[in-house]
Scaffold this motif. Sequence first.
Motif, PDB file in Angstrom:
ATOM      1  N   GLU A 120       7.471  -2.963   7.801  1.00  0.00           N
ATOM      2  CA  GLU A 120       6.629  -2.335   6.785  1.00  0.00           C
ATOM      3  C   GLU A 120       6.266  -0.902   7.169  1.00  0.00           C
ATOM      4  O   GLU A 120       6.198  -0.013   6.308  1.00  0.00           O
ATOM      5  CB  GLU A 120       5.375  -3.176   6.588  1.00  0.00           C
ATOM      6  N   PHE A 121       6.035  -0.705   8.461  1.00  0.00           N
ATOM      7  CA  PHE A 121       5.747   0.638   8.937  1.00  0.00           C
ATOM      8  C   PHE A 121       6.927   1.579   8.690  1.00  0.00           C
ATOM      9  O   PHE A 121       6.762   2.722   8.262  1.00  0.00           O
ATOM     10  CB  PHE A 121       5.421   0.557  10.430  1.00  0.00           C
ATOM     11  N   MET A 122       8.120   1.086   8.935  1.00  0.00           N
ATOM     12  CA  MET A 122       9.313   1.904   8.726  1.00  0.00           C
ATOM     13  C   MET A 122       9.528   2.196   7.244  1.00  0.00           C
ATOM     14  O   MET A 122       9.767   3.349   6.853  1.00  0.00           O
ATOM     15  CB  MET A 122      10.533   1.182   9.302  1.00  0.00           C
ATOM     16  N   LEU A 123       9.437   1.171   6.398  1.00  0.00           N
ATOM     17  CA  LEU A 123       9.695   1.378   4.972  1.00  0.00           C
ATOM     18  C   LEU A 123       8.621   2.224   4.308  1.00  0.00           C
ATOM     19  O   LEU A 123       8.881   2.884   3.299  1.00  0.00           O
ATOM     20  CB  LEU A 123       9.813   0.026   4.273  1.00  0.00           C
ATOM     21  N   SER A 124       7.405   2.218   4.861  1.00  0.00           N
ATOM     22  CA  SER A 124       6.363   3.066   4.291  1.00  0.00           C
ATOM     23  C   SER A 124       6.642   4.540   4.531  1.00  0.00           C
ATOM     24  O   SER A 124       6.099   5.404   3.838  1.00  0.00           O
ATOM     25  CB  SER A 124       5.001   2.695   4.889  1.00  0.00           C
ATOM     26  N   HIS A 125       7.511   4.836   5.502  1.00  0.00           N
ATOM     27  CA  HIS A 125       7.825   6.225   5.810  1.00  0.00           C
ATOM     28  C   HIS A 125       9.193   6.646   5.304  1.00  0.00           C
ATOM     29  O   HIS A 125       9.359   7.782   4.849  1.00  0.00           O
ATOM     30  CB  HIS A 125       7.749   6.471   7.323  1.00  0.00           C
ATOM     31  N   ASP A 140       0.811  -1.210   0.000  1.00  0.00           N
ATOM     32  CA  ASP A 140       0.000   0.000   0.000  1.00  0.00           C
ATOM     33  C   ASP A 140       0.843   1.257   0.000  1.00  0.00           C
ATOM     34  O   ASP A 140       0.335   2.345  -0.214  1.00  0.00           O
ATOM     35  CB  ASP A 140      -0.917   0.012   1.230  1.00  0.00           C
ATOM     36  N   GLY A 141       2.139   1.141   0.280  1.00  0.00           N
ATOM     37  CA  GLY A 141       3.011   2.313   0.289  1.00  0.00           C
ATOM     38  C   GLY A 141       2.772   3.165   1.506  1.00  0.00           C
ATOM     39  O   GLY A 141       2.111   2.763   2.468  1.00  0.00           O
ATOM     40  N   PRO A 142       3.304   4.377   1.526  1.00  0.00           N
ATOM     41  CA  PRO A 142       3.140   5.276   2.660  1.00  0.00           C
ATOM     42  C   PRO A 142       1.684   5.615   2.874  1.00  0.00           C
ATOM     43  O   PRO A 142       0.893   5.707   1.936  1.00  0.00           O
ATOM     44  CB  PRO A 142       3.944   6.517   2.253  1.00  0.00           C
ATOM     45  N   PRO A 143       1.268   5.764   4.127  1.00  0.00           N
ATOM     46  CA  PRO A 143      -0.131   6.073   4.410  1.00  0.00           C
ATOM     47  C   PRO A 143      -0.519   7.423   3.850  1.00  0.00           C
ATOM     48  O   PRO A 143       0.293   8.318   3.723  1.00  0.00           O
ATOM     49  CB  PRO A 143      -0.195   6.062   5.944  1.00  0.00           C
ATOM     50  N   ALA A 144      -1.782   7.557   3.550  1.00  0.00           N
ATOM     51  CA  ALA A 144      -2.280   8.807   2.987  1.00  0.00           C
ATOM     52  C   ALA A 144      -2.341   9.878   4.062  1.00  0.00           C
ATOM     53  O   ALA A 144      -2.313   9.614   5.252  1.00  0.00           O
ATOM     54  CB  ALA A 144      -3.671   8.581   2.372  1.00  0.00           C
ATOM     55  N   THR A 145      -2.452  11.116   3.600  1.00  0.00           N
ATOM     56  CA  THR A 145      -2.498  12.239   4.522  1.00  0.00           C
ATOM     57  C   THR A 145      -3.846  12.284   5.215  1.00  0.00           C
ATOM     58  O   THR A 145      -4.880  12.360   4.589  1.00  0.00           O
ATOM     59  CB  THR A 145      -2.262  13.542   3.763  1.00  0.00           C
ATOM     60  N   THR A 146      -3.820  12.254   6.541  1.00  0.00           N
ATOM     61  CA  THR A 146      -5.033  12.370   7.350  1.00  0.00           C
ATOM     62  C   THR A 146      -4.736  13.280   8.508  1.00  0.00           C
ATOM     63  O   THR A 146      -3.606  13.636   8.775  1.00  0.00           O
ATOM     64  CB  THR A 146      -5.492  10.983   7.873  1.00  0.00           C
ATOM     65  N   THR A 147      -5.764  13.617   9.229  1.00  0.00           N
ATOM     66  CA  THR A 147      -5.624  14.469  10.405  1.00  0.00           C
ATOM     67  C   THR A 147      -5.957  13.649  11.633  1.00  0.00           C
ATOM     68  O   THR A 147      -7.075  13.168  11.769  1.00  0.00           O
ATOM     69  CB  THR A 147      -6.554  15.677  10.316  1.00  0.00           C
ATOM     70  N   THR A 148      -4.980  13.481  12.518  1.00  0.00           N
ATOM     71  CA  THR A 148      -5.177  12.716  13.741  1.00  0.00           C
ATOM     72  C   THR A 148      -5.527  13.682  14.853  1.00  0.00           C
ATOM     73  O   THR A 148      -4.732  14.527  15.213  1.00  0.00           O
ATOM     74  CB  THR A 148      -3.906  11.941  14.100  1.00  0.00           C
ATOM     75  N   TYR A 159      14.574   2.282  16.250  1.00  0.00           N
ATOM     76  CA  TYR A 159      13.236   1.786  16.584  1.00  0.00           C
ATOM     77  C   TYR A 159      13.087   0.306  16.240  1.00  0.00           C
ATOM     78  O   TYR A 159      12.547  -0.488  17.037  1.00  0.00           O
ATOM     79  CB  TYR A 159      12.205   2.636  15.853  1.00  0.00           C
ATOM     80  N   VAL A 160      13.562  -0.092  15.072  1.00  0.00           N
ATOM     81  CA  VAL A 160      13.450  -1.498  14.669  1.00  0.00           C
ATOM     82  C   VAL A 160      14.298  -2.392  15.570  1.00  0.00           C
ATOM     83  O   VAL A 160      13.896  -3.521  15.922  1.00  0.00           O
ATOM     84  CB  VAL A 160      13.847  -1.657  13.184  1.00  0.00           C
TER      85      VAL A 160
END
Length: 869
Positions: free
Chosen positions: A205-210, A46-54, A181-182
Motif C-alpha cells: 500500500e505504501f508503494m502504490l500510494s506513491h 486514502d491514496g497518496p499521503p498529503a503534503t507535509t513537512t518532515t 524495495y518490495v
Amino acid sequence: MIKSMGSSSGVAAAGLATDGPLQADAKMMEGGGAVVTPAAAGSLEDGPPATTTTANATVGASASAVAPAAAAADVGVPEAAAAALTNTATMTVNERRARESIATNPYDVEAWTALCNEAQTKPIGEAAPVFEQFLATFPTAARYWRMYVDAQIAANDDEAVKQIFSRCLLHCLHVDLWRSYVRYMRKVNDSRGPEGRDEMRKAFEFMLSHIGFDITAGPVWLEYISFLKAAPALTPQEESQRMTAVRKAYQKAVLAPVHLVEQIWKEYENFENSVSRALAKGLLAEYQPKHFSARAVYRERKKYCERIDANMLAVPPTGSYKARQQCLAWKQLLTFEKGNPQRLDAVGLSKHVAFTYEQCLMYLYHYPDIWYDYATWHAQNGSPDSAAVVFQRALKALPDTAVLHYAYAEFEEARGGIKEAKGVYETLVSNDSTANALAYIQLMRFVRRTEGVDAARKVFFEARKAPACTYHVYVASANLELCIDKDPKVARNIFELGLKKYIHEPAYVLEYVDFLCRMNDDRNVRVLFERALSVLPPEESAEVWNRFLAFEQMYGDLVSMLKVEQRRKETLSQTGEDGSAVGESSLQQLIARYRFLDLWPCSTFDLDHITHQQVLLAMMNPQVRCSSFTPGPVLNSVPFAVVEKAPIAGGTGGSGVNIVRPDVSRMVLYDPRQGFALRPPPLPPGRPPGDTSLAIKTVEDAFKYLPSSVGSFLARLPAVTGPFPDPEVVMTVLLQTELQVVMDEGATQAVPTAASPSTLGDPSASSNKTQSGQSVPPRPPNFNSQPSLDAWNSSALNPRPARQPPTSKRKDPEKVEEEDMPTTQARPPPRDVFRLRQLQRARVGSSVQSGSTSGGSGAFSGERSGSSE
C-alpha cells in the motif's frame, strides 16, 4: 515526525524523511530486517499521503542506530569513500580514463556509466565508494540506486540497505526501484507469519500510494492483487475480508491509466462473476464507464510517455537536440496532466500533477524553469507551504542559480515571510558564486521596502566594501534616494562619491549626466563632461562625446554645438580608426542636428543611401571594425550600429563577452547587373583542381548543368529588368506554357534546343538541329534587356518540332489568314488574366469547330496551326 512502533519481536521504527510534496511518515522495521512501511499511510483507500513537512526523525529506543533519512540532493561521499576514490593504484586503464574525463566534466555520462559498470564487477567494499560518488553527482538516478541497493542486498548488509532506501525512495518515484524495495520486504518477512504478511500488505500500500499513478505500474497492481488472493482464510469472516480487500484493489486498479489496464479489467470481471453474478452485474455497470474513461486517458497518456527517455541521467542543460526534445516532452505531459483528462476531484488532480512533477525532476533536476513551474503551480492551487518546500529543494539542488533565490524571496515576501525572504537575500550575498552587484542591489531594495531608508543605507555601506561591488551599486543607491526618499542632495553625494572611483567608466558618467539633467543642472553637466573627457582615453570616449554633442543640441546654442562637434571629430581621429565613425559627411551631421525622435529631415531613400555609403567606406578600410559603423549622434537608429561588448548580467562593469561579427570586407551591395552567382559543378574524376574549363562564366554555361526539363522551362520565361520581374508578364507567359509538354520534351531530348535570335518568328527555323546535325542548347533569358512578348511567344522558342499534318486536308481560311501574318502577336497580349482566359476558351472553341487542333500551348502561343496547307 517518524513514529516508533513496538511489537512482540522487539520491532522498532525508523523513518524516511522527505522535504518533497510526496511526503509521508514512514517506519523502518527492525525485528526481521523489514524496512520502510508507512506509519501514516493507512489503507490504500486514502491514496497518496498529503503534503507535509518532515523536520526530524526519531528512532525507537529498542532500534539499532539507523541514520536519519537524507534528501536526495544532500547525498554526499563519506570520508572513507572519498579516500578510496583517491587510491589509483588498483585502477584499470578504462577506470583511470573515465576518472580523467570526469575530472574535466563532472557530468560526463559515458565516463560515469563505464565507471559504474566496472564497479559492478568488484566486491561491495570497493564498489560502494564509486556508487556514492556517482549518486552524489546524480542524486535522482533511480536505476543506479537500484543497482547499489541490490548489491548491498546480495552482500546481506541490512543496515546499508535501510539507509539506501531511506535516502532514495521518496525522491525517486521509479517503479523498478520500488519493486526492489518490495522484493526485499518479501525476503525479510516471508518467515514471520501473520506479522510478516501484515507488513507486506502495508509495504504494497505504501508503494502504490506513491507510484500507483505511474504508467508502468500495471504489473505492480497485479502483484498486489495476487498477494491479496494468496492470503490464507481459515474462517468465513477471514474469507469475506479477503474478498473485500481484493475487490477494493481491483476497483482502484481498473481506474488507473496504466499498462495492462485492460487485462486488469478482464480479471476483475472474472473475479466478480466467480463470487456472485447478481452482485457482479451492478458493480460492473457502475465501474465500466469509469474504466473506459481511464482506458481512453491511458491511450493519450501513452503517446506522451513514449517520447520520454526513462534512462536519461539528470545533467545540466546542454542545449542539444535531445535535451530540448526531452524537456519539451515532459512539459507536454505536464500540460496534459494539468488538463485533468480523467475528470478527477481537486485532491486527486493535485496528487497526479505533483507525481508527474516529481518524476520530471528525476530527469530535469538541473532545469530551474521546472522547479519554478512546480512551486508556482502549488502556490496557485492553494498550497503555499508545499510551494515553499519546493523552493527550498530547488535552492539545494541549484545553489548557484540566482533567479531561483529571487523567486523564493519574492514568494516569501508576498505572503508575509519577511524573515525568510531576508534570509534568502543574505544567502545570495554570502555565497561567492552569487555574491555580485545585482545581489547587493536587490538586498538594498528589499530592506528599503521592509525596514526603511536607514537599513538600505547600511546595506549600501557594506556593499561598497565588498569585492563584487561595481558602479551599479552607486547608481542604484542614488536612484533610491532620489525616487523613493525624494532627497536629491544625498543622491548627488552618492554620485560624487562613486565618481572618484568610477570616472573611467563611461556608463557611470552617463548615468550621472542623466541625473543632473533631471535636476536641470546644465552647468554641472558641462563640467562633468569636461572632467570625464579629460580622463577617458580617446578610444573609450566615443559614447561620452556623442552624449555631449546631443546635450549641446538640446540645451546649447549653435556655436557651442559646432565647437563640441569639431572637438569630437579631432579627438576620435586620434584613435587611428579613420572609419565611418569619424568620416561623417556634413549631410549626416546636419541630419543628426535636425532630427527629433523618429522624425527625420530626409526621406527613407536618403537614409538608405547614406547607410550604403557607410558600408562602402568601411569596406574600403579593412582596419575599421564593425563597431565603427556606429555613427554616433548621426544615425544612431540605423541597424548597422553594433554594440562592442555585451555586459554580463550581474557581473562587474568592466567584464564582457566578445561578439562574433561578420567579415564586412566581403559584403557586396546588391546590383542586378551582376547576374548570377553560380558555383561551378564538382570536377570529374581525374580532372586536376587547377583546370577551369568547366567553370561557369556565363548564364549560358549554367544551362548546360541544369536538367533538360528545367532548362526548357527557363528558356520560355521572359526577360527581367531590375531586381523584380513584372508578375503580369510572367503570368502571361506561364498561362501559355503547358508544363506537361515541357517535361515530356525534357524527357525525350538530352538538351532542349531553341532557335537563334535571328530566326525568331520564322516558321522554318523550328528545327531542333543545325545543318551540321549538332544540338543547339536552349537560349537562356537575357536579364539585361527586355525583348518584346511576341518574340518570347514565337514558335522559335518552342523546341518541339512542328507537326506535319496530312496534305489531303485543305487549309481552314482562318488558319491561312493567321499564317499570312508575320506573327500571331503583333501587339502584346492583354495584361488582364481574366481576359486572357476568355480568349483562350474562345480560341479552343473555334479550333474544335473547324476540325483542327492547335499545335501551340494556348491562344497566344505564337505557333502555327496543325492544319494542312
